[in-house]
Design a protein around this motif. Structure first.
Motif, PDB file in Angstrom:
ATOM      1  N   MET A   1      -0.523  -0.446 -13.861  1.00 13.34           N
ATOM      2  CA  MET A   1       0.549   0.353 -12.878  1.00 13.34           C
ATOM      3  C   MET A   1       1.449  -0.743 -12.504  1.00 13.34           C
ATOM      4  SD  MET A   1      -0.007   2.644  -9.493  1.00 13.34           S
ATOM      5  CE  MET A   1      -1.194   3.847 -10.464  1.00 13.34           C
ATOM      6  N   ARG A   2       2.440  -0.257 -12.715  1.00 12.50           N
ATOM      7  CA  ARG A   2       3.758  -0.856 -11.897  1.00 12.50           C
ATOM      8  C   ARG A   2       4.055  -0.566 -10.462  1.00 12.50           C
ATOM      9  NH1 ARG A   2       8.455  -1.599 -16.557  1.00 12.50           N
ATOM     10  NH2 ARG A   2       6.973  -2.131 -18.134  1.00 12.50           N
ATOM     11  N   HIS A   3       4.947  -1.371  -9.812  1.00 12.60           N
ATOM     12  CA  HIS A   3       5.107  -0.969  -8.432  1.00 12.60           C
ATOM     13  C   HIS A   3       5.970   0.428  -8.169  1.00 12.60           C
ATOM     14  CE1 HIS A   3       3.608  -4.610  -5.949  1.00 12.60           C
ATOM     15  NE2 HIS A   3       3.456  -4.988  -7.309  1.00 12.60           N
ATOM     16  N   SER A   4       6.733   0.434  -9.269  1.00 10.42           N
ATOM     17  CA  SER A   4       7.620   1.502  -8.983  1.00 10.42           C
ATOM     18  C   SER A   4       6.926   3.029  -9.211  1.00 10.42           C
ATOM     19  CB  SER A   4       8.845   1.667 -10.082  1.00 10.42           C
ATOM     20  OG  SER A   4       8.372   1.505 -11.371  1.00 10.42           O
ATOM     21  N   GLU A   5       5.989   3.050 -10.262  1.00 10.66           N
ATOM     22  CA  GLU A   5       5.191   4.119 -10.439  1.00 10.66           C
ATOM     23  C   GLU A   5       4.293   4.282  -9.222  1.00 10.66           C
ATOM     24  OE1 GLU A   5       1.421   5.664 -13.284  1.00 10.66           O
ATOM     25  OE2 GLU A   5       2.313   3.945 -13.874  1.00 10.66           O
ATOM     26  N   PHE A   6       3.549   3.223  -8.651  1.00  8.43           N
ATOM     27  CA  PHE A   6       2.848   3.420  -7.502  1.00  8.43           C
ATOM     28  C   PHE A   6       3.818   4.111  -6.408  1.00  8.43           C
ATOM     29  CE2 PHE A   6       1.970   2.073  -3.095  1.00  8.43           C
ATOM     30  CZ  PHE A   6       0.394   2.431  -3.052  1.00  8.43           C
ATOM     31  N   TRP A   7       4.859   3.675  -6.114  1.00  7.14           N
ATOM     32  CA  TRP A   7       5.649   4.197  -4.977  1.00  7.14           C
ATOM     33  C   TRP A   7       6.021   5.673  -5.356  1.00  7.14           C
ATOM     34  CZ3 TRP A   7       5.135   2.901  -0.500  1.00  7.14           C
ATOM     35  CH2 TRP A   7       4.952   1.783   0.057  1.00  7.14           C
ATOM     36  N   ASN A   8       6.179   5.954  -6.559  1.00  8.02           N
ATOM     37  CA  ASN A   8       6.692   7.552  -6.896  1.00  8.02           C
ATOM     38  C   ASN A   8       5.455   8.198  -6.944  1.00  8.02           C
ATOM     39  OD1 ASN A   8       9.035   7.066  -7.825  1.00  8.02           O
ATOM     40  ND2 ASN A   8       8.518   6.468 -10.067  1.00  8.02           N
ATOM     41  N   ARG A   9       4.231   7.650  -7.133  1.00  8.09           N
ATOM     42  CA  ARG A   9       3.083   8.567  -6.427  1.00  8.09           C
ATOM     43  C   ARG A   9       3.011   8.764  -5.160  1.00  8.09           C
ATOM     44  NH1 ARG A   9      -2.211   7.177 -10.617  1.00  8.09           N
ATOM     45  NH2 ARG A   9      -1.003   7.090 -12.579  1.00  8.09           N
ATOM     46  N   MET A  10       3.110   7.855  -4.407  1.00  6.95           N
ATOM     47  CA  MET A  10       3.121   7.949  -3.112  1.00  6.95           C
ATOM     48  C   MET A  10       4.074   8.884  -2.484  1.00  6.95           C
ATOM     49  SD  MET A  10       0.970   5.769  -1.452  1.00  6.95           S
ATOM     50  CE  MET A  10       1.717   5.332   0.307  1.00  6.95           C
ATOM     51  N   TYR A  11       5.429   8.613  -3.055  1.00  3.31           N
ATOM     52  CA  TYR A  11       6.282   9.820  -2.546  1.00  3.31           C
ATOM     53  C   TYR A  11       6.120  11.086  -3.003  1.00  3.31           C
ATOM     54  CZ  TYR A  11       9.175   5.855  -2.271  1.00  3.31           C
ATOM     55  OH  TYR A  11       9.804   4.687  -1.984  1.00  3.31           O
ATOM     56  N   ASP A  12       5.456  11.544  -4.256  1.00  2.00           N
ATOM     57  CA  ASP A  12       4.884  12.755  -4.688  1.00  2.00           C
ATOM     58  C   ASP A  12       3.960  13.376  -3.696  1.00  2.00           C
ATOM     59  OD1 ASP A  12       6.648  12.929  -6.903  1.00  2.00           O
ATOM     60  OD2 ASP A  12       4.934  12.011  -8.192  1.00  2.00           O
ATOM     61  N   HIS A  13       2.991  12.530  -3.169  1.00  3.53           N
ATOM     62  CA  HIS A  13       2.043  12.963  -2.375  1.00  3.53           C
ATOM     63  C   HIS A  13       2.256  13.138  -0.922  1.00  3.53           C
ATOM     64  CE1 HIS A  13      -0.758  13.646  -5.470  1.00  3.53           C
ATOM     65  NE2 HIS A  13      -0.535  12.511  -6.106  1.00  3.53           N
ATOM     66  N   LEU A  14       3.110  12.216  -0.303  1.00  3.79           N
ATOM     67  CA  LEU A  14       3.515  11.974   1.072  1.00  3.79           C
ATOM     68  C   LEU A  14       4.664  12.254   1.536  1.00  3.79           C
ATOM     69  CD1 LEU A  14       1.009   8.902   1.831  1.00  3.79           C
ATOM     70  CD2 LEU A  14       0.776  11.340   2.440  1.00  3.79           C
ATOM     71  N   GLY A  15       5.630  12.451   0.463  1.00  2.43           N
ATOM     72  CA  GLY A  15       7.161  12.460   0.744  1.00  2.43           C
ATOM     73  C   GLY A  15       7.881  10.948   0.919  1.00  2.43           C
ATOM     74  N   GLU A  16       9.054  10.942   0.596  1.00  2.60           N
ATOM     75  CA  GLU A  16       9.639   9.766   0.573  1.00  2.60           C
ATOM     76  C   GLU A  16       9.931   9.154   2.206  1.00  2.60           C
ATOM     77  OE1 GLU A  16      13.340   9.314  -1.928  1.00  2.60           O
ATOM     78  OE2 GLU A  16      12.759  10.779  -3.087  1.00  2.60           O
ATOM     79  N   GLY A  17       9.948  10.353   3.232  1.00  8.36           N
ATOM     80  CA  GLY A  17      10.011   9.366   4.251  1.00  8.36           C
ATOM     81  C   GLY A  17       8.839   8.874   4.773  1.00  8.36           C
ATOM     82  N   TYR A  18       7.733   9.655   4.501  1.00  2.51           N
ATOM     83  CA  TYR A  18       6.415   9.409   5.363  1.00  2.51           C
ATOM     84  C   TYR A  18       5.764   8.374   4.363  1.00  2.51           C
ATOM     85  CZ  TYR A  18       1.901  10.172   7.616  1.00  2.51           C
ATOM     86  OH  TYR A  18       0.867   9.784   8.270  1.00  2.51           O
ATOM     87  N   ALA A  19       5.916   8.240   3.256  1.00  2.00           N
ATOM     88  CA  ALA A  19       5.162   7.326   2.460  1.00  2.00           C
ATOM     89  C   ALA A  19       5.113   5.861   2.787  1.00  2.00           C
ATOM     90  CB  ALA A  19       5.642   7.507   0.906  1.00  2.00           C
ATOM     91  N   ARG A  20       6.288   5.273   3.099  1.00  4.39           N
ATOM     92  CA  ARG A  20       6.439   4.046   3.703  1.00  4.39           C
ATOM     93  C   ARG A  20       5.799   3.893   5.006  1.00  4.39           C
ATOM     94  NH1 ARG A  20       8.396   0.168  -0.286  1.00  4.39           N
ATOM     95  NH2 ARG A  20       9.438   1.154  -1.682  1.00  4.39           N
ATOM     96  N   VAL A  21       5.956   4.862   5.816  1.00  2.00           N
ATOM     97  CA  VAL A  21       5.475   4.942   7.217  1.00  2.00           C
ATOM     98  C   VAL A  21       3.993   4.784   7.259  1.00  2.00           C
ATOM     99  CG1 VAL A  21       5.054   5.916   9.378  1.00  2.00           C
ATOM    100  CG2 VAL A  21       7.425   5.949   8.313  1.00  2.00           C
ATOM    101  N   TRP A  22       3.398   5.488   6.295  1.00  5.15           N
ATOM    102  CA  TRP A  22       1.777   5.693   6.043  1.00  5.15           C
ATOM    103  C   TRP A  22       1.401   4.287   5.531  1.00  5.15           C
ATOM    104  CZ3 TRP A  22      -1.929   5.551   2.251  1.00  5.15           C
ATOM    105  CH2 TRP A  22      -2.886   6.058   2.819  1.00  5.15           C
ATOM    106  N   ALA A  23       2.263   3.758   4.519  1.00 12.59           N
ATOM    107  CA  ALA A  23       1.870   2.504   3.814  1.00 12.59           C
ATOM    108  C   ALA A  23       1.957   1.439   4.800  1.00 12.59           C
ATOM    109  CB  ALA A  23       2.679   2.306   2.600  1.00 12.59           C
ATOM    110  N   GLY A  24       2.626   1.307   5.893  1.00 11.56           N
ATOM    111  CA  GLY A  24       2.618   0.351   6.651  1.00 11.56           C
ATOM    112  C   GLY A  24       1.627   0.423   7.970  1.00 11.56           C
TER     113      GLY A  24
END
Length: 64
Positions: free
Chosen positions: A1-24
């Motif tokens: 899995m590439r980083h881009s696929e990882f972040w796309n999955r995160m965005y799909d499940h948490l939304g683009e705004g919240y995914a980065r906040v949750w990840a941090g």
């Protein structure tokens, strides 16, 4: 899995705004007490990090 696929999955499940906040902010036991961002920055493979996220979010098996 590439980083881009990882972040796309995160965005799909948490939304683009919240995914980065949750990840941090979310510390995961499966990542040795690190956040998603800390684990990725330290070189943990995105697939390993995704499995920890998958477990924490209690996503269906089809999303693994």
């Amino acid at each position: 899995m590439r980083h881009s696929e990882f972040w796309n999955r995160m965005y799909d499940h948490l939304g683009e705004g919240y995914a980065r906040v949750w990840a941090g902010d979310q510390v995961l036991r499966e990542l040795d007490g690190r956040t998603v961002e800390q684990a990725l920055e330290s070189g943990e493979p995105p697939k390993v990090v995704w499995r920890a996220v998958w477990s924490a979010l209690e996503l269906p098996a089809s999303e693994r």
